[in-house]
Design an enzyme around this catalytic site. Structure first.
Site, PDB file in Angstrom:
ATOM      1  N   HIS A  32       0.841  -1.196   0.000  1.00 13.64           N
ATOM      2  CA  HIS A  32       0.000   0.000   0.000  1.00 13.64           C
ATOM      3  C   HIS A  32       0.874   1.243   0.000  1.00 13.64           C
ATOM      4  O   HIS A  32       1.740   1.412   0.867  1.00 13.64           O
ATOM      5  CB  HIS A  32      -0.907  -0.006   1.235  1.00 13.64           C
ATOM      6  CG  HIS A  32      -1.941   1.066   1.241  1.00 13.64           C
ATOM      7  ND1 HIS A  32      -3.119   0.982   0.519  1.00 13.64           N
ATOM      8  CD2 HIS A  32      -1.977   2.256   1.882  1.00 13.64           C
ATOM      9  CE1 HIS A  32      -3.843   2.063   0.731  1.00 13.64           C
ATOM     10  NE2 HIS A  32      -3.170   2.861   1.544  1.00 13.64           N
ATOM     11  N   ASP A  34       0.796   5.373  -0.087  1.00 16.45           N
ATOM     12  CA  ASP A  34      -0.002   6.578   0.121  1.00 16.45           C
ATOM     13  C   ASP A  34       0.681   7.782  -0.516  1.00 16.45           C
ATOM     14  O   ASP A  34       1.737   8.225  -0.059  1.00 16.45           O
ATOM     15  CB  ASP A  34      -0.182   6.840   1.617  1.00 16.45           C
ATOM     16  CG  ASP A  34      -1.119   5.835   2.268  1.00 16.45           C
ATOM     17  OD1 ASP A  34      -2.247   5.684   1.781  1.00 16.45           O
ATOM     18  OD2 ASP A  34      -0.719   5.215   3.275  1.00 16.45           O
ATOM     19  N   MET A  36       0.449  11.644  -1.035  1.00 13.12           N
ATOM     20  CA  MET A  36      -0.210  12.813  -0.434  1.00 13.12           C
ATOM     21  C   MET A  36       0.354  14.087  -1.037  1.00 13.12           C
ATOM     22  O   MET A  36       1.569  14.202  -1.226  1.00 13.12           O
ATOM     23  CB  MET A  36       0.019  12.830   1.078  1.00 13.12           C
ATOM     24  CG  MET A  36      -0.380  11.569   1.804  1.00 13.12           C
ATOM     25  SD  MET A  36      -0.041  11.743   3.573  1.00 13.12           S
ATOM     26  CE  MET A  36      -0.256  10.059   4.131  1.00 13.12           C
TER      27      MET A  36
END
Length: 222
Positions: A32, A34, A36
């Protein structure tokens, strides 16, 4: 199928290759990531150069969670860096259906994420067109938070809604998932589990195996 998706945000970036290889060899199915932007969420994490550089470290599914305003601008490049599954936020897309189409056009699986306070009704019309729904169980942007209790009911209602409509759906949860509470998420109907610090803190391979042992207690079909 119940899937563990260790979140790279919880890893030791000085030893990222070895961390990824540890969780991969222990049986984690997804990685996973992320992304941002400092706009949709307050934090800035990493982007395409890092994703591209670690793609060769593992053959596991790269599950890219784009916490980015109007992410359609970057989907082609994210896919070229090695993303297999791209999840965008309903709250971040002016035209969510078009964004989902762009993801599919570029050959990736499509996911849609909703923040804790966003009702599942917001994505009702898009459900037949996505492979996964990510129910955020904390407010996005920071790691290490405790899960928000009412999000469990959202997961339960989303699973029920998909079953009533005959839509096979992966439901992912992200935020505050630990070995002590993961059964609560699974009982609610989640089948893709994101965890950062609970996987990578200490023995990453050992923690991965502990999650997977718990998963064996549950039916593997959704």
């Amino acid at each position: 199928m119940i899937i563990l998706a260790p979140s790279v945000l919880g890893a030791d970036f000085k030893n990222l290759e070895s961390e990824l290889k540890a969780v991969s060899s222990a049986g984690a199915q997804y990685i996973h990531l992320d992304v941002m932007d400092g706009d949709f969420v307050p934090s800035i994490s990493f982007g395409m150069p890092l994703i591209s550089s670690i793609r060769s470290c593992t053959d596991k599914v790269f599950d890219v969670h784009m916490m980015v305003k109007e992410p359609y601008r970057y989907i082609k490049e994210i896919r070229q860096c090695g993303a297999d599954l791209i999840t965008v936020h309903a709250e971040a897309c002016l035209h969510l259906d078009s964004t989902i189409k762009v993801i599919r056009k570029n050959g990736a699986k499509a996911g849609v994420a909703i923040n804790p306070s966003t009702p599942i009704s917001v994505i009702d019309l898009i459900l037949p067109f996505v492979d996964m729904v990510l129910v955020m169980t904390v407010n996005p942007g920071f790691g290490g938070q405790e899960r928000i209790p009412y999000t469990l009911d959202k997961v339960y209602r989303l699973r029920k809604r998909c079953q009533e409509r005959g839509i096979p759906m992966d439901i992912q949860v992200d935020g505050g998932v630990t070995l002590d509470n993961v059964r609560e998420f699974l009982d609610a109907g989640a089948n893709v589990i994101v965890s950062g610090s609970a996987v990578f803190k200490g023995d990453a391979a050992g923690n991965t195996r502990k999650f997977l042992e718990i998963f064996k207690e549950y039916p593997q079909s959704v």
